[in-house]
Design a protein around this motif. Sequence first.
Motif, PDB file in Angstrom:
ATOM      1  N   ALA A 224       0.828  -1.204   0.000  1.00 12.22           N
ATOM      2  CA  ALA A 224       0.000   0.000   0.000  1.00 12.22           C
ATOM      3  C   ALA A 224       0.869   1.263   0.000  1.00 12.22           C
ATOM      4  CB  ALA A 224      -0.946  -0.007   1.201  1.00 12.22           C
ATOM      5  N   LEU A 225       1.971   1.240   0.757  1.00  6.58           N
ATOM      6  CA  LEU A 225       2.926   2.362   0.727  1.00  6.58           C
ATOM      7  C   LEU A 225       3.421   2.591  -0.700  1.00  6.58           C
ATOM      8  CD1 LEU A 225       5.213   1.615   3.826  1.00  6.58           C
ATOM      9  CD2 LEU A 225       4.014   3.778   3.436  1.00  6.58           C
ATOM     10  N   ALA A 226       3.808   1.501  -1.370  1.00  7.69           N
ATOM     11  CA  ALA A 226       4.373   1.598  -2.716  1.00  7.69           C
ATOM     12  C   ALA A 226       3.352   2.122  -3.719  1.00  7.69           C
ATOM     13  CB  ALA A 226       4.913   0.241  -3.165  1.00  7.69           C
ATOM     14  N   VAL A 227       2.128   1.649  -3.647  1.00 10.01           N
ATOM     15  CA  VAL A 227       1.088   2.115  -4.576  1.00 10.01           C
ATOM     16  C   VAL A 227       0.858   3.609  -4.385  1.00 10.01           C
ATOM     17  CG1 VAL A 227      -1.386   1.974  -5.091  1.00 10.01           C
ATOM     18  CG2 VAL A 227      -0.039  -0.118  -4.873  1.00 10.01           C
ATOM     19  N   ALA A 228       0.712   4.048  -3.140  1.00 11.68           N
ATOM     20  CA  ALA A 228       0.483   5.471  -2.862  1.00 11.68           C
ATOM     21  C   ALA A 228       1.675   6.312  -3.296  1.00 11.68           C
ATOM     22  CB  ALA A 228       0.198   5.673  -1.371  1.00 11.68           C
ATOM     23  N   CYS A 229       2.875   5.809  -3.045  1.00  9.50           N
ATOM     24  CA  CYS A 229       4.105   6.527  -3.391  1.00  9.50           C
ATOM     25  C   CYS A 229       4.233   6.690  -4.905  1.00  9.50           C
ATOM     26  CB  CYS A 229       5.300   5.775  -2.810  1.00  9.50           C
ATOM     27  SG  CYS A 229       6.885   6.557  -3.148  1.00  9.50           S
ATOM     28  N   LYS A 230       4.091   5.615  -5.634  1.00 10.50           N
ATOM     29  CA  LYS A 230       4.231   5.682  -7.088  1.00 10.50           C
ATOM     30  C   LYS A 230       3.141   6.554  -7.714  1.00 10.50           C
ATOM     31  CE  LYS A 230       5.625   1.664  -9.053  1.00 10.50           C
ATOM     32  NZ  LYS A 230       5.696   0.187  -9.240  1.00 10.50           N
ATOM     33  N   SER A 231       1.938   6.448  -7.204  1.00  4.46           N
ATOM     34  CA  SER A 231       0.836   7.272  -7.706  1.00  4.46           C
ATOM     35  C   SER A 231       1.134   8.755  -7.498  1.00  4.46           C
ATOM     36  CB  SER A 231      -0.457   6.877  -6.989  1.00  4.46           C
ATOM     37  OG  SER A 231      -1.504   7.721  -7.369  1.00  4.46           O
ATOM     38  N   GLU A 232       1.668   9.098  -6.333  1.00  6.66           N
ATOM     39  CA  GLU A 232       1.991  10.504  -6.045  1.00  6.66           C
ATOM     40  C   GLU A 232       3.159  10.982  -6.899  1.00  6.66           C
ATOM     41  OE1 GLU A 232       1.306  14.177  -3.970  1.00  6.66           O
ATOM     42  OE2 GLU A 232       0.092  12.383  -4.250  1.00  6.66           O
ATOM     43  N   LEU A 233       4.169  10.137  -7.101  1.00  7.76           N
ATOM     44  CA  LEU A 233       5.291  10.522  -7.965  1.00  7.76           C
ATOM     45  C   LEU A 233       4.787  10.871  -9.362  1.00  7.76           C
ATOM     46  CD1 LEU A 233       8.024   7.900  -6.968  1.00  7.76           C
ATOM     47  CD2 LEU A 233       8.132  10.388  -6.593  1.00  7.76           C
ATOM     48  N   ILE A 234       3.907  10.047  -9.898  1.00  9.15           N
ATOM     49  CA  ILE A 234       3.358  10.295 -11.232  1.00  9.15           C
ATOM     50  C   ILE A 234       2.524  11.582 -11.232  1.00  9.15           C
ATOM     51  CG2 ILE A 234       1.727   9.393 -12.955  1.00  9.15           C
ATOM     52  CD1 ILE A 234       2.890   6.550 -12.145  1.00  9.15           C
ATOM     53  N   LYS A 235       1.745  11.788 -10.180  1.00  8.36           N
ATOM     54  CA  LYS A 235       0.946  13.016 -10.050  1.00  8.36           C
ATOM     55  C   LYS A 235       1.852  14.250 -10.030  1.00  8.36           C
ATOM     56  CE  LYS A 235      -2.258  15.160  -6.793  1.00  8.36           C
ATOM     57  NZ  LYS A 235      -2.911  14.999  -5.500  1.00  8.36           N
ATOM     58  N   LEU A 236       3.047  14.115  -9.475  1.00 11.14           N
ATOM     59  CA  LEU A 236       3.996  15.229  -9.394  1.00 11.14           C
ATOM     60  C   LEU A 236       4.811  15.398 -10.680  1.00 11.14           C
ATOM     61  CD1 LEU A 236       5.239  14.709  -5.736  1.00 11.14           C
ATOM     62  CD2 LEU A 236       3.641  16.457  -6.568  1.00 11.14           C
ATOM     63  N   GLY A 237       4.576  14.541 -11.661  1.00 11.05           N
ATOM     64  CA  GLY A 237       5.222  14.703 -12.954  1.00 11.05           C
ATOM     65  C   GLY A 237       6.369  13.754 -13.243  1.00 11.05           C
ATOM     66  N   VAL A 238       6.708  12.882 -12.312  1.00  8.36           N
ATOM     67  CA  VAL A 238       7.764  11.901 -12.574  1.00  8.36           C
ATOM     68  C   VAL A 238       7.202  10.882 -13.566  1.00  8.36           C
ATOM     69  CG1 VAL A 238       9.322  10.162 -11.596  1.00  8.36           C
ATOM     70  CG2 VAL A 238       8.730  12.212 -10.254  1.00  8.36           C
ATOM     71  N   SER A 239       7.914  10.673 -14.649  1.00 12.30           N
ATOM     72  CA  SER A 239       7.468   9.711 -15.652  1.00 12.30           C
ATOM     73  C   SER A 239       7.580   8.294 -15.091  1.00 12.30           C
ATOM     74  CB  SER A 239       8.338   9.843 -16.901  1.00 12.30           C
ATOM     75  OG  SER A 239       8.063   8.800 -17.797  1.00 12.30           O
ATOM     76  N   GLU A 240       6.596   7.472 -15.394  1.00 12.54           N
ATOM     77  CA  GLU A 240       6.604   6.083 -14.923  1.00 12.54           C
ATOM     78  C   GLU A 240       7.884   5.355 -15.351  1.00 12.54           C
ATOM     79  OE1 GLU A 240       3.377   2.469 -14.476  1.00 12.54           O
ATOM     80  OE2 GLU A 240       2.820   4.295 -15.549  1.00 12.54           O
ATOM     81  N   LYS A 241       8.404   5.693 -16.525  1.00 15.14           N
ATOM     82  CA  LYS A 241       9.634   5.054 -16.999  1.00 15.14           C
ATOM     83  C   LYS A 241      10.862   5.490 -16.197  1.00 15.14           C
ATOM     84  CE  LYS A 241      10.765   8.256 -20.777  1.00 15.14           C
ATOM     85  NZ  LYS A 241      11.760   8.967 -19.992  1.00 15.14           N
ATOM     86  N   ASP A 242      10.730   6.580 -15.446  1.00 16.51           N
ATOM     87  CA  ASP A 242      11.838   7.081 -14.632  1.00 16.51           C
ATOM     88  C   ASP A 242      11.717   6.689 -13.162  1.00 16.51           C
ATOM     89  OD1 ASP A 242      13.205   8.323 -16.749  1.00 16.51           O
ATOM     90  OD2 ASP A 242      11.875  10.064 -16.636  1.00 16.51           O
ATOM     91  N   ILE A 243      10.846   5.719 -12.891  1.00 17.06           N
ATOM     92  CA  ILE A 243      10.692   5.190 -11.537  1.00 17.06           C
ATOM     93  C   ILE A 243      11.140   3.734 -11.555  1.00 17.06           C
ATOM     94  CG2 ILE A 243       9.098   4.651  -9.656  1.00 17.06           C
ATOM     95  CD1 ILE A 243       7.215   6.843 -10.829  1.00 17.06           C
ATOM     96  N   ASP A 244      12.206   3.439 -10.821  1.00 20.96           N
ATOM     97  CA  ASP A 244      12.664   2.055 -10.660  1.00 20.96           C
ATOM     98  C   ASP A 244      12.259   1.584  -9.273  1.00 20.96           C
ATOM     99  OD1 ASP A 244      13.806   2.038 -13.173  1.00 20.96           O
ATOM    100  OD2 ASP A 244      15.812   2.526 -12.441  1.00 20.96           O
ATOM    101  N   HIS A 245      11.657   0.403  -9.204  1.00 20.28           N
ATOM    102  CA  HIS A 245      11.107  -0.125  -7.960  1.00 20.28           C
ATOM    103  C   HIS A 245      11.653  -1.536  -7.756  1.00 20.28           C
ATOM    104  CE1 HIS A 245       7.196  -1.521  -5.753  1.00 20.28           C
ATOM    105  NE2 HIS A 245       8.210  -1.412  -4.924  1.00 20.28           N
ATOM    106  N   VAL A 246      12.365  -1.719  -6.658  1.00 16.68           N
ATOM    107  CA  VAL A 246      12.875  -3.046  -6.313  1.00 16.68           C
ATOM    108  C   VAL A 246      12.367  -3.428  -4.930  1.00 16.68           C
ATOM    109  CG1 VAL A 246      14.945  -2.784  -7.739  1.00 16.68           C
ATOM    110  CG2 VAL A 246      15.054  -2.216  -5.310  1.00 16.68           C
ATOM    111  N   THR A 247      12.337  -4.722  -4.668  1.00 19.17           N
ATOM    112  CA  THR A 247      11.927  -5.201  -3.353  1.00 19.17           C
ATOM    113  C   THR A 247      13.055  -6.001  -2.711  1.00 19.17           C
ATOM    114  OG1 THR A 247      10.920  -7.243  -4.163  1.00 19.17           O
ATOM    115  CG2 THR A 247       9.489  -5.289  -4.028  1.00 19.17           C
ATOM    116  N   VAL A 248      13.063  -5.975  -1.400  1.00 17.52           N
ATOM    117  CA  VAL A 248      14.030  -6.726  -0.596  1.00 17.52           C
ATOM    118  C   VAL A 248      13.253  -7.449   0.507  1.00 17.52           C
ATOM    119  CG1 VAL A 248      15.946  -5.153  -1.096  1.00 17.52           C
ATOM    120  CG2 VAL A 248      14.508  -4.740   0.915  1.00 17.52           C
ATOM    121  N   PRO A 249      13.864  -8.451   1.145  1.00 17.70           N
ATOM    122  CA  PRO A 249      13.124  -9.223   2.150  1.00 17.70           C
ATOM    123  C   PRO A 249      12.566  -8.393   3.311  1.00 17.70           C
ATOM    124  CG  PRO A 249      15.091 -10.418   1.502  1.00 17.70           C
ATOM    125  CD  PRO A 249      15.188  -9.048   0.876  1.00 17.70           C
TER     126      PRO A 249
END
Length: 157
Positions: free
Chosen positions: A37-62
């Motif tokens: 839920a943190l990640a969904v809200a974060c990515k949605s807000e980044l896009i709303k602020l103008g960050v292009s989806e292609k310029d967002i790299d998202h990785v996960t760790v344990p």
Amino acid sequence: MFGADKGNMAASDNRLNGKKLSVGIVQARFNASITDALAVACKSELIKLGVSEKDIDHVTVPGALEVAVALQCMAEKSKYDALIALGCIIRGETYHFELVANESGAGVTRISLDYQLPIANAILTTEDMPQAVARQEEKGRDAARVAVEMANLLESI
């Protein structure tokens, strides 16, 4: 995170202009219902602020203790204008909570200072699951805004 300005910043504010920014997100999978839920809200807000989806790299760790090493790897690539740490540590019955909370926070801060790279730390530390649920969306959005604002600030200094 923003104090009195928090509710008054619009996407048109230059401090929150995410166009041309590249942002890396490291998400701990432990307590995945919260961190997802943190990640969904974060990515949605980044896009709303103008960050292009292609310029967002998202990785996960344990878990939260592994976040710092992934942030460090991303910082070393000199590709990102800002990074975001997402995680959730919920107090249990042992000292483990304090260890994980303190060490993950120290690791995030050290990488930010060592690389002079803004890192929005949204690794939640809560007493229980209801506290985490109550904060998951707001803190995800806050992390996006902090990352964009700090990237723009450091570029202007």
